[in-house]
Design a protein around this motif. Structure first.
Motif, PDB file in Angstrom:
ATOM      1  N   ASP A 165       0.836  -1.211   0.000  1.00  0.00           N
ATOM      2  CA  ASP A 165       0.000   0.000   0.000  1.00  0.00           C
ATOM      3  C   ASP A 165       0.869   1.258   0.000  1.00  0.00           C
ATOM      4  OD1 ASP A 165      -2.436  -1.322  -0.048  1.00  0.00           O
ATOM      5  OD2 ASP A 165      -2.526  -1.514   2.130  1.00  0.00           O
ATOM      6  N   LEU A 166       1.953   1.236   0.792  1.00  0.00           N
ATOM      7  CA  LEU A 166       2.888   2.370   0.782  1.00  0.00           C
ATOM      8  C   LEU A 166       3.495   2.539  -0.602  1.00  0.00           C
ATOM      9  CD1 LEU A 166       4.551   4.576   2.188  1.00  0.00           C
ATOM     10  CD2 LEU A 166       6.201   2.805   2.859  1.00  0.00           C
ATOM     11  N   GLY A 167       3.821   1.428  -1.265  1.00  0.00           N
ATOM     12  CA  GLY A 167       4.364   1.509  -2.617  1.00  0.00           C
ATOM     13  C   GLY A 167       3.371   2.098  -3.596  1.00  0.00           C
ATOM     14  N   ALA A 168       2.098   1.707  -3.470  1.00  0.00           N
ATOM     15  CA  ALA A 168       1.073   2.262  -4.357  1.00  0.00           C
ATOM     16  C   ALA A 168       0.888   3.753  -4.124  1.00  0.00           C
ATOM     17  CB  ALA A 168      -0.248   1.519  -4.148  1.00  0.00           C
ATOM     18  N   LEU A 169       0.860   4.158  -2.849  1.00  0.00           N
ATOM     19  CA  LEU A 169       0.703   5.581  -2.519  1.00  0.00           C
ATOM     20  C   LEU A 169       1.887   6.391  -3.036  1.00  0.00           C
ATOM     21  CD1 LEU A 169      -0.734   7.886  -1.037  1.00  0.00           C
ATOM     22  CD2 LEU A 169       0.477   7.208   1.038  1.00  0.00           C
ATOM     23  N   SER A 170       3.099   5.907  -2.788  1.00  0.00           N
ATOM     24  CA  SER A 170       4.283   6.650  -3.232  1.00  0.00           C
ATOM     25  C   SER A 170       4.394   6.630  -4.751  1.00  0.00           C
ATOM     26  CB  SER A 170       5.543   6.061  -2.589  1.00  0.00           C
ATOM     27  OG  SER A 170       5.643   4.667  -2.816  1.00  0.00           O
ATOM     28  N   GLY A 171       3.999   5.516  -5.395  1.00  0.00           N
ATOM     29  CA  GLY A 171       3.972   5.493  -6.852  1.00  0.00           C
ATOM     30  C   GLY A 171       2.992   6.507  -7.410  1.00  0.00           C
ATOM     31  N   GLY A 172       1.867   6.684  -6.707  1.00  0.00           N
ATOM     32  CA  GLY A 172       0.926   7.722  -7.117  1.00  0.00           C
ATOM     33  C   GLY A 172       1.524   9.111  -7.020  1.00  0.00           C
ATOM     34  N   LEU A 173       2.330   9.356  -5.973  1.00  0.00           N
ATOM     35  CA  LEU A 173       3.011  10.652  -5.862  1.00  0.00           C
ATOM     36  C   LEU A 173       3.981  10.854  -7.020  1.00  0.00           C
ATOM     37  CD1 LEU A 173       3.794  10.852  -2.025  1.00  0.00           C
ATOM     38  CD2 LEU A 173       2.087  12.145  -3.308  1.00  0.00           C
ATOM     39  N   VAL A 174       4.702   9.796  -7.387  1.00  0.00           N
ATOM     40  CA  VAL A 174       5.618   9.900  -8.530  1.00  0.00           C
ATOM     41  C   VAL A 174       4.837  10.257  -9.796  1.00  0.00           C
ATOM     42  CG1 VAL A 174       7.221   8.636 -10.017  1.00  0.00           C
ATOM     43  CG2 VAL A 174       7.305   8.306  -7.543  1.00  0.00           C
ATOM     44  N   LEU A 175       3.698   9.607  -9.993  1.00  0.00           N
ATOM     45  CA  LEU A 175       2.873   9.887 -11.172  1.00  0.00           C
ATOM     46  C   LEU A 175       2.376  11.323 -11.164  1.00  0.00           C
ATOM     47  CD1 LEU A 175       1.323   9.049 -13.704  1.00  0.00           C
ATOM     48  CD2 LEU A 175      -0.468   8.118 -12.215  1.00  0.00           C
ATOM     49  N   ILE A 176       1.888  11.794 -10.012  1.00  0.00           N
ATOM     50  CA  ILE A 176       1.398  13.177  -9.915  1.00  0.00           C
ATOM     51  C   ILE A 176       2.535  14.164 -10.188  1.00  0.00           C
ATOM     52  CG2 ILE A 176       0.497  14.918  -8.319  1.00  0.00           C
ATOM     53  CD1 ILE A 176      -1.062  12.609  -6.956  1.00  0.00           C
ATOM     54  N   GLY A 177       3.701  13.922  -9.565  1.00  0.00           N
ATOM     55  CA  GLY A 177       4.834  14.806  -9.805  1.00  0.00           C
ATOM     56  C   GLY A 177       5.256  14.811 -11.265  1.00  0.00           C
ATOM     57  N   THR A 178       5.253  13.636 -11.893  1.00  0.00           N
ATOM     58  CA  THR A 178       5.616  13.556 -13.318  1.00  0.00           C
ATOM     59  C   THR A 178       4.647  14.366 -14.162  1.00  0.00           C
ATOM     60  OG1 THR A 178       6.570  11.343 -13.001  1.00  0.00           O
ATOM     61  CG2 THR A 178       5.978  11.982 -15.247  1.00  0.00           C
ATOM     62  N   LEU A 179       3.353  14.249 -13.882  1.00  0.00           N
ATOM     63  CA  LEU A 179       2.358  15.004 -14.652  1.00  0.00           C
ATOM     64  C   LEU A 179       2.522  16.510 -14.434  1.00  0.00           C
ATOM     65  CD1 LEU A 179      -0.806  12.766 -14.115  1.00  0.00           C
ATOM     66  CD2 LEU A 179       0.584  12.981 -16.189  1.00  0.00           C
TER      67      LEU A 179
END
Length: 487
Positions: free
Chosen positions: A453-467
């Motif tokens: 779950d932490l990986g999914a949340l942090s991966g979402g942050l990476v995606l948001i930052g990339t966008l």
């Protein structure tokens, strides 16, 4: 010489539509594949997302093959753009490489989405031929054939780059600076670091892709004629030599953006020295010899190869730390550097490349490898390299060329979100590995799910930052002149 340099710069500027195409495709695909990664980590956690094992392994194959290939192409655009300012490259060949790569992508995606191929991007022999009914021989052939077409595309542009370097500098050895390194010629501080690194990339990746072509053809022959069964240990050696070299050459191509753009911010040159040339020569030799650290648990491997892989693992980080990272810190120290999206991303890329070495060296220790190699520790160091290393270099390159680094608050905030997310994502994998959570498991036990779950949340942050970083670039890209780095 000045006139010739101006001619190269003019030709590079005229070729920018192709560079724009590489960047646009790369940024869009990065975002899509990040979404796939977030979904996979969420499915391993305690969330409401549920994926069947069949679909999970298809997505894992798509995410791995897609990220490695897309990162390779995006870093190639960095390499090609800056090298074209020193030698005469052919933009038609550069475009042909992109077209062939898109054909390869269609074959690979078709094999996964339609053919349900799910043997991971490493396609370890004999798994492609032993699917237990999960995919057909045709799907495996399309996937492996797509990788082969992608390799041909890279070799095509590398041939053009190699010929252009030889025409300008006389030989690859002179481009690498060997006469200066061994005292046959005086050291020329103006010799471009881009040319040195490009020579390294050509040497190692042509060898890596050639070895990859051999193992891909052998895999295809086995798929068509199952009785033709090559040695499994040989196949694994060839696959990991190819994969290791290709990924590292991608990082080397990306770091060219650091060598070219950071000096413009710091208003200081990044000069070539004997130490610089020696470090990159060492990198050339080490990256070809270090790959056995992927096979330390293959006990049939000759002992000397395991020892070589371990020793090279210890030594391979020294040239990076001694030259590029330390040199970058000296370059920006008390320089009054202007911090914006581009410069921040490039320095983040240096951090990711340097820090990502640490978990790789730890995993290269045989006693540690015995326990942790088949855990999520390995994706941890891999994501550290790519998410915090080469990807920020590519994004920094795009940010600088398209907007001179000025993206306003959204872009600068995006860098912070991206960095926090990337660090947490890498740590979620590394901590999982330290706790012996196995890799390539579609379903995780309850005790492991909080890390997923932490990986999914942090991966979402990476995606948001990339966008946040990429969307302003994509908006400006059609009108961008892409001349900033050369002026």
């Amino acid at each position: 010489m000045a006139t010739q340099q101006a001619d190269y710069a003019t030709l590079a500027t005229e070729s920018m539509p192709v560079v724009k195409l590489y960047l646009a495709i790369g940024l869009i695909v990065f975002a899509g594949l990040m979404s796939v990664g977030v979904v996979m980590r969420a499915a391993q956690g305690a969330s409401l997302i549920s994926l069947g094992p069949d679909l999970f392994y298809q997505l894992m194959t798509l995410h791995g093959a897609g990220m490695v290939g897309t990162t390779g192409l995006a870093a190639l655009a960095v390499n090609w753009y800056f090298l074209s300012r020193y030698v005469r490259l052919n933009p038609r060949i550069f475009l042909a490489t992109l077209i062939l790569s898109l054909l390869a992508v269609a074959m690979i995606v078709g094999a996964i989405v339609i053919g349900r191929f799910a043997a991971a991007w490493t396609f370890l022999y004999p798994l492609p031929a032993n699917s237990l009914g999960q995919w057909s021989t045709g799907a495996a052939l399309f996937f492996v054939g797509g990788l082969l077409v992608l390799g041909v595309a890279f070799l095509l542009v590398y041939l053009d780059m190699g010929l252009a370097i030889v025409r300008r500098y006389g030989s690859i050895a002179r481009a690498l600076g060997l006469p200066m390194l061994f005292g046959r010629e005086p050291v020329d501080p103006a010799h471009p670091p881009t040319v040195v690194v490009s020579a390294v990339v050509l040497i190692v990746n042509v060898l890596g892709i050639a070895v990859g072509a051999v193992v891909l053809v052998m895999t295809m022959l086995h798929l068509v004629y199952p009785a033709l069964a090559p040695d499994a240990l040989l196949m694994k050696n060839l696959i990991f030599f190819f994969g290791h070299v290709f990924v590292n050459a991608t990082i080397y191509s990306g770091v060219i953006a650091v060598y070219e753009i950071l000096p413009l911010y710091a208003r200081r040159p990044w000069g070539v020295s004997r130490l610089f040339l020696a470090a990159w020569l060492a990198v050339t030799l080490m990256v070809l010899a270090v790959y056995p650290h992927h096979l330390l648990m293959d006990f049939a491997l000759p002992a000397w190869m395991a020892v070589m892989g371990q020793v090279m693992s210890y030594a391979s980080g020294i040239p990076v730390l001694a030259v590029t990272v330390f040199g970058g810190l000296l370059l920006i120290y008390r320089s009054g550097i202007r911090w914006d999206a581009a410069s921040s991303l490039l320095v983040l890329g240096l951090f990711g490349w340097a820090a990502g070495i640490v978990p790789a060296v730890i995993d290269g220790m045989i006693r540690v490898n015995l326990v942790m190699h088949n855990t999520l520790w390995v994706p941890g160091h891999f994501h550290f390299y790519l998410v915090l290393g080469v990807l920020p270099m590519v994004l920094g390159f795009a940010s600088y060329l398209c907007s001179n680094g000025e993206q306003g608050r959204t872009g600068r905030l995006g860098v912070s979100v991206f960095a926090v997310g990337g660090i947490l994502l890498s740590l979620s994998f590394l901590v999982s590995g330290a706790l012996s959570v196995p890799r390539r498991f579609a379903v995780h036990d309850e005790a492991w799910q909080w890390l997923a779950d932490l990986g999914a949340l942090s991966g979402g942050l990476v995606l948001i930052g990339t966008l946040m970083i990429a969307l302003p670039i994509l908006v400006r890209l059609p009108r961008a002149q892409l001349t900033g780095a050369g002026t």
